[in-house]
Design a protein around this motif. Structure first.
Motif, short mmCIF file in Angstrom:
data_model
loop_
_atom_site.label_atom_id
_atom_site.label_comp_id
_atom_site.label_asym_id
_atom_site.label_seq_id
_atom_site.Cartn_x
_atom_site.Cartn_y
_atom_site.Cartn_z
N ARG A 291 2.55 14.72 -33.25
CA ARG A 291 1.32 14.06 -32.79
C ARG A 291 0.62 14.91 -31.73
N THR A 292 1.37 15.43 -30.78
CA THR A 292 0.79 16.21 -29.69
C THR A 292 0.05 17.43 -30.22
N ARG B 78 -2.54 16.07 -26.01
CA ARG B 78 -3.07 16.09 -27.37
C ARG B 78 -3.81 17.41 -27.57
N CYS C 158 6.23 8.28 -38.84
CA CYS C 158 5.98 8.48 -37.41
C CYS C 158 5.38 7.22 -36.78
N ARG C 159 4.50 6.54 -37.49
CA ARG C 159 3.95 5.29 -36.95
C ARG C 159 5.06 4.25 -36.76
N PHE D 234 6.73 5.15 -33.55
CA PHE D 234 5.91 4.82 -32.38
C PHE D 234 5.82 3.31 -32.16
N ALA E 247 3.53 10.48 -42.20
CA ALA E 247 2.71 9.91 -41.13
C ALA E 247 3.09 8.44 -40.90
N ALA F 26 -0.95 17.97 -33.41
CA ALA F 26 -1.76 17.67 -34.60
C ALA F 26 -1.20 18.35 -35.85
N CYS G 196 8.53 13.41 -33.82
CA CYS G 196 7.31 12.65 -34.10
C CYS G 196 6.30 12.85 -32.97
N THR G 197 6.76 12.82 -31.73
CA THR G 197 5.83 13.01 -30.62
C THR G 197 5.26 14.42 -30.63
#
Length: 218
Positions: free
Chosen positions: A174-175, A121, A188-189, A192, A185, A177, A170-171
């Motif tokens: 997230r990684t 992250r 992407c959820r 996940f 968003a 930001a 998507c990952t």
């Protein structure tokens, strides 16, 4: 029952392995994973982002051996036509194939500037300027699909080949930001929360940290 084997590399770093694995789960294929060492030259080539067409992932099934993620997608669609890997509607199916192909052959700057690292992250990551048009285009593709087909996946209620192809993005977002508008968003959820994705990420988090050289500054 026909025995299937999917050869993959790192679950934390390998976006192409993730795509192939999600495609097999999407098809409902019962398969055995065959991991290869990151010391293998071909695997390292793929992990170091030099090629999307090395022979990992590689699917062996019913006497057939197929590699390259889109080839795997098409083989699984031909073999399991009722799995719904592509949309049933002709126009939507063509759209799905087009954006999946674009993800497969394009976005090199995005892939090289934002390498997949599920564990990492970076709250304040400066994105290489060359990757910004790729990021903008991904957002455009996602927005167009969500508006046209209603979400929560790119082509409606069920996941498709396109979702498997874009899941690693998507990952990455997230990684590193990457800021996303609320509908993107939410998409992407959805990815996940997709059960195969949860399974992959759990395995990735348990994987040893072995590829420090992938932490490249741009």
């Amino acid at each position: 029952m026909v025995q299937a084997t999917l050869t993959i590399s790192s679950k934390n770093y390998s976006s192409w392995s993730l795509r192939g694995w999600l495609l097999c789960r999407l098809a409902g294929l019962d398969f055995e994973e065959k991991p290869v060492s990151i010391d293998d030259p071909g695997t390292r080539q793929e992990l170091l982002l030099l090629s999307p067409t090395v022979r990992v992932p590689r699917l062996a099934h019913d006497g057939v051996e197929v590699w390259d993620t889109l080839a795997i997608a098409n083989y699984l669609h031909d073999t399991f036509p009722d799995a719904g890997m592509f949309p049933a509607d002709r126009k939507a199916r063509a759209h799905c194939r087009a954006i999946s192909g674009e993800m497969h052959s394009g976005f090199f700057n995005l892939r090289s500037a934002l390498p997949m690292n599920i564990k990492a992250r970076h709250a304040a990551f400066k994105v290489f300027s060359g990757a910004r048009p790729d990021i903008a285009h991904v957002k455009e593709i996602w927005g167009d699909c969500l508006r046209a087909y209603g979400g929560p996946f790119l082509f409606g209620d069920a996941p498709s080949v396109a979702d498997a192809m874009f899941a690693p993005v998507c990952t990455r977002f997230r990684t590193y930001a990457v800021e996303l508008e609320p509908p993107l968003a939410a998409y992407c959820r959805t990815i996940f929360d997709w059960e195969p994705m949860r399974d992959w990420e759990a395995a990735a988090m348990a994987e040893p940290d072995e590829m420090a050289e992938l932490e490249v500054e741009f």
